[in-house]
Structure formats: structure tokens, C-alpha cells
Design an enzyme around this catalytic site. Structure first.
Site, PDB file in Angstrom:
ATOM      1  N   LYS A 240     -75.871-129.047 -49.014  1.00  0.00           N
ATOM      2  CA  LYS A 240     -74.928-129.483 -48.280  1.00  0.00           C
ATOM      3  C   LYS A 240     -74.114-130.433 -49.185  1.00  0.00           C
ATOM      4  O   LYS A 240     -74.439-130.714 -50.379  1.00  0.00           O
ATOM      5  CB  LYS A 240     -75.710-130.123 -47.162  1.00  0.00           C
ATOM      6  CG  LYS A 240     -76.324-129.258 -46.141  1.00  0.00           C
ATOM      7  CD  LYS A 240     -76.972-130.415 -44.940  1.00  0.00           C
ATOM      8  CE  LYS A 240     -77.302-129.328 -43.779  1.00  0.00           C
ATOM      9  NZ  LYS A 240     -77.891-130.240 -42.619  1.00  0.00           N
TER      10      LYS A 240
ATOM     11  N   TYR B 113     -72.775-123.712 -36.455  1.00  0.00           N
ATOM     12  CA  TYR B 113     -73.622-124.695 -35.604  1.00  0.00           C
ATOM     13  C   TYR B 113     -73.428-124.450 -34.084  1.00  0.00           C
ATOM     14  O   TYR B 113     -73.648-125.443 -33.384  1.00  0.00           O
ATOM     15  CB  TYR B 113     -73.252-125.990 -36.080  1.00  0.00           C
ATOM     16  CG  TYR B 113     -73.782-126.335 -37.694  1.00  0.00           C
ATOM     17  CD1 TYR B 113     -74.854-126.353 -37.554  1.00  0.00           C
ATOM     18  CD2 TYR B 113     -72.726-126.818 -38.474  1.00  0.00           C
ATOM     19  CE1 TYR B 113     -75.541-126.913 -38.950  1.00  0.00           C
ATOM     20  CE2 TYR B 113     -73.426-127.009 -39.877  1.00  0.00           C
ATOM     21  CZ  TYR B 113     -74.595-127.112 -40.144  1.00  0.00           C
ATOM     22  OH  TYR B 113     -75.081-127.255 -41.311  1.00  0.00           O
TER      23      TYR B 113
ATOM     24  N   PHE C  13     -73.939-134.992 -31.705  1.00  0.00           N
ATOM     25  CA  PHE C  13     -73.646-135.044 -33.061  1.00  0.00           C
ATOM     26  C   PHE C  13     -72.917-133.620 -33.649  1.00  0.00           C
ATOM     27  O   PHE C  13     -72.661-133.541 -34.812  1.00  0.00           O
ATOM     28  CB  PHE C  13     -75.131-134.984 -33.980  1.00  0.00           C
ATOM     29  CG  PHE C  13     -75.945-133.802 -33.740  1.00  0.00           C
ATOM     30  CD1 PHE C  13     -75.805-132.605 -34.454  1.00  0.00           C
ATOM     31  CD2 PHE C  13     -77.016-134.133 -32.668  1.00  0.00           C
ATOM     32  CE1 PHE C  13     -76.657-131.552 -34.001  1.00  0.00           C
ATOM     33  CE2 PHE C  13     -77.895-132.946 -32.318  1.00  0.00           C
ATOM     34  CZ  PHE C  13     -77.841-131.872 -33.200  1.00  0.00           C
TER      35      PHE C  13
ATOM     36  N   ARG D 176     -88.433-123.145 -45.303  1.00  0.00           N
ATOM     37  CA  ARG D 176     -88.375-124.216 -44.230  1.00  0.00           C
ATOM     38  C   ARG D 176     -89.251-125.215 -44.749  1.00  0.00           C
ATOM     39  O   ARG D 176     -89.345-126.351 -44.685  1.00  0.00           O
ATOM     40  CB  ARG D 176     -88.520-123.672 -43.055  1.00  0.00           C
ATOM     41  CG  ARG D 176     -87.645-122.701 -42.356  1.00  0.00           C
ATOM     42  CD  ARG D 176     -86.569-123.453 -41.826  1.00  0.00           C
ATOM     43  NE  ARG D 176     -86.866-124.426 -40.554  1.00  0.00           N
ATOM     44  CZ  ARG D 176     -86.030-125.214 -40.066  1.00  0.00           C
ATOM     45  NH1 ARG D 176     -84.752-125.314 -40.270  1.00  0.00           N
ATOM     46  NH2 ARG D 176     -86.369-125.955 -39.054  1.00  0.00           N
TER      47      ARG D 176
ATOM     48  N   THR E  68     -86.483-132.112 -40.736  1.00  0.00           N
ATOM     49  CA  THR E  68     -85.273-132.368 -40.829  1.00  0.00           C
ATOM     50  C   THR E  68     -84.817-133.787 -41.061  1.00  0.00           C
ATOM     51  O   THR E  68     -83.767-134.167 -41.875  1.00  0.00           O
ATOM     52  CB  THR E  68     -84.595-131.814 -39.404  1.00  0.00           C
ATOM     53  OG1 THR E  68     -84.821-130.571 -39.087  1.00  0.00           O
ATOM     54  CG2 THR E  68     -83.146-132.067 -39.322  1.00  0.00           C
TER      55      THR E  68
ATOM     56  N   ARG F 174     -86.393-132.391 -49.223  1.00  0.00           N
ATOM     57  CA  ARG F 174     -85.726-133.466 -48.377  1.00  0.00           C
ATOM     58  C   ARG F 174     -86.658-134.801 -48.739  1.00  0.00           C
ATOM     59  O   ARG F 174     -86.230-135.841 -48.727  1.00  0.00           O
ATOM     60  CB  ARG F 174     -85.607-133.262 -46.747  1.00  0.00           C
ATOM     61  CG  ARG F 174     -84.536-132.175 -46.452  1.00  0.00           C
ATOM     62  CD  ARG F 174     -84.706-131.869 -44.913  1.00  0.00           C
ATOM     63  NE  ARG F 174     -83.734-130.890 -44.564  1.00  0.00           N
ATOM     64  CZ  ARG F 174     -83.853-129.916 -43.790  1.00  0.00           C
ATOM     65  NH1 ARG F 174     -84.947-129.781 -43.216  1.00  0.00           N
ATOM     66  NH2 ARG F 174     -82.862-129.061 -43.627  1.00  0.00           N
TER      67      ARG F 174
ATOM     68  N   ASN G 118     -78.837-134.225 -45.209  1.00  0.00           N
ATOM     69  CA  ASN G 118     -80.205-134.027 -45.455  1.00  0.00           C
ATOM     70  C   ASN G 118     -80.198-133.005 -46.593  1.00  0.00           C
ATOM     71  O   ASN G 118     -81.366-132.452 -46.593  1.00  0.00           O
ATOM     72  CB  ASN G 118     -81.004-133.706 -44.328  1.00  0.00           C
ATOM     73  CG  ASN G 118     -80.760-132.474 -43.513  1.00  0.00           C
ATOM     74  OD1 ASN G 118     -79.983-131.939 -43.740  1.00  0.00           O
ATOM     75  ND2 ASN G 118     -81.423-132.245 -42.516  1.00  0.00           N
TER      76      ASN G 118
ATOM     77  N   HIS H 149     -79.742-126.880 -45.799  1.00  0.00           N
ATOM     78  CA  HIS H 149     -79.799-126.276 -44.332  1.00  0.00           C
ATOM     79  C   HIS H 149     -80.668-125.004 -44.780  1.00  0.00           C
ATOM     80  O   HIS H 149     -80.481-124.314 -45.675  1.00  0.00           O
ATOM     81  CB  HIS H 149     -78.652-125.828 -43.781  1.00  0.00           C
ATOM     82  CG  HIS H 149     -78.582-124.732 -42.940  1.00  0.00           C
ATOM     83  ND1 HIS H 149     -78.824-125.123 -41.395  1.00  0.00           N
ATOM     84  CD2 HIS H 149     -78.913-123.361 -42.612  1.00  0.00           C
ATOM     85  CE1 HIS H 149     -79.255-123.965 -40.964  1.00  0.00           C
ATOM     86  NE2 HIS H 149     -78.854-123.017 -41.654  1.00  0.00           N
TER      87      HIS H 149
ATOM     88  N   GLU I  34     -76.709-115.892 -39.651  1.00  0.00           N
ATOM     89  CA  GLU I  34     -76.158-116.825 -40.577  1.00  0.00           C
ATOM     90  C   GLU I  34     -75.755-116.298 -41.858  1.00  0.00           C
ATOM     91  O   GLU I  34     -74.577-116.431 -42.380  1.00  0.00           O
ATOM     92  CB  GLU I  34     -77.123-118.069 -40.640  1.00  0.00           C
ATOM     93  CG  GLU I  34     -77.442-118.874 -39.751  1.00  0.00           C
ATOM     94  CD  GLU I  34     -78.364-120.057 -39.944  1.00  0.00           C
ATOM     95  OE1 GLU I  34     -79.184-120.092 -40.949  1.00  0.00           O
ATOM     96  OE2 GLU I  34     -78.368-120.762 -38.902  1.00  0.00           O
TER      97      GLU I  34
END
Length: 159
Positions: free
Chosen positions: A14, A54, A62, A90, A96, A107, A120, A123, A134
Site C-alpha cells: 500500500k 473494495y 470508511f 495472511r 488488520t 503489520r 496498514n 493488503h 482480486e
């Protein structure tokens, strides 16, 4: 739950990670884990693509901040492959919300704040269905590569 099969998942490095110079650190963690990067590119995500990506968050408070954030700077998108890649990535990403992410996770070690924009650093697809959807949003089939890992070169004949 994964049954040890080889999977592919989408990872987005990100904007907060890109502007902080963390691209190499994040990629190297996946490679050191033994996962294979089979597709990768830097791109500027359009608003239209961000909204598709998203979509599940469209009615959440948000959503607008998330779309504005992910389109703020270029990002790095990757297709990561390996045994149980979705679950492994993950776990490596961590919770998250960075304040809940364990030390040693991406993270937990690198993210600063979740704020309204979900800053964060990374993704990671959360399911096989999400990963397939995705990946197809960000990559054409010809942009994903199949190649042997080094161990295949050294230990298998005929490669």
C-alpha cells in the site's frame, strides 16, 4: 482451510509502505518464507479499479477514505504462490489493525496506524474466492508466470 495445495493470492503493498521505502523489505519476507512471486508490477490504481477491489466495503463508513488512500500514490501488486499461500500470507501480514498485530508480522513490525484510511502497509486476499477475483482485477493471465524455484533446478532432472 487449505489442504496443503498450491494456491495463489493477491498482495498489495500500500501507499504508506511505498512512500516509506518498505517495498523490498516486504517482498523479501515472502521470498525468505519460500513463497514464489509469480506476478508483480507497480501501478497507480484508478478510482474505478479501487472501487471494484473494495466493493465489499462500499456501504461502510470508511469506504471513501479507503478508496482515496489506495489511489494516492503508486502501489506494488503481486501474485504470490505457494502451499496454502492465502493462509500463510495472511498470517505473515498480521492483524488488520497494526496495534493488534503481533511482533514479527509485517503489520506488527512495519505498520504505524490504521486511521480512517486503513494505512496498514499491506493488503492480502482473505479467501480463495477473493484471491481469484482480486487477481483477475489486477492481472491479465499473460502477466502471471510459472517458473521453477531454485531447488527444482538443482534437485530435479529435466528442468
Amino acid at each position: 482451510m487449505c489442504k496443503e495445495e498450491v494456491e495463489r493470492t493477491l498482495v498489495i503493498i500500500k501507499p504508506d509502505a511505498v512512500v516509506r521505502g518498505l517495498i523490498g523489505e516486504i517482498i523479501s519476507r515472502f521470498e525468505r518464507k519460500g513463497l514464489k512471486i509469480v506476478g508483480m508490477k507497480m501501478m497507480w490504481i484508478s478510482r474505478e479499479l479501487a472501487e471494484k477491489h473494495y466493493e465489499e466495503h462500499r456501504n461502510k463508513p470508511f469506504f471513501e477514505a479507503l478508496v482515496n488512500y489506495i489511489t494516492k500514490t503508486p502501489v506494488v501488486v503481486m501474485v504470490v504462490e505457494g502451499r496454502c499461500a492465502i493462509e500463510v500470507v495472511r498470517k505473515m501480514a498480521g492483524a488488520t489493525d497494526p496495534k493488534d498485530a503481533e511482533p514479527g508480522t509485517i503489520r506488527g513490525d512495519l505498520a504505524l496506524d490504521i486511521s480512517d484510511a486503513i494505512c496498514n502497509v499491506i493488503h492480502a486476499s482473505d479467501s480463495k474466492e477473493s484471491a481469484e477475483r482480486e487477481i483477475s482485477l489486477f492481472f491479465k493471465p499473460e502477466e502471471i508466470f510459472d517458473y521453477p524455484k531454485a531447488a527444482d533446478w538443482f534437485y530435479r532432472k529435466g528442468i
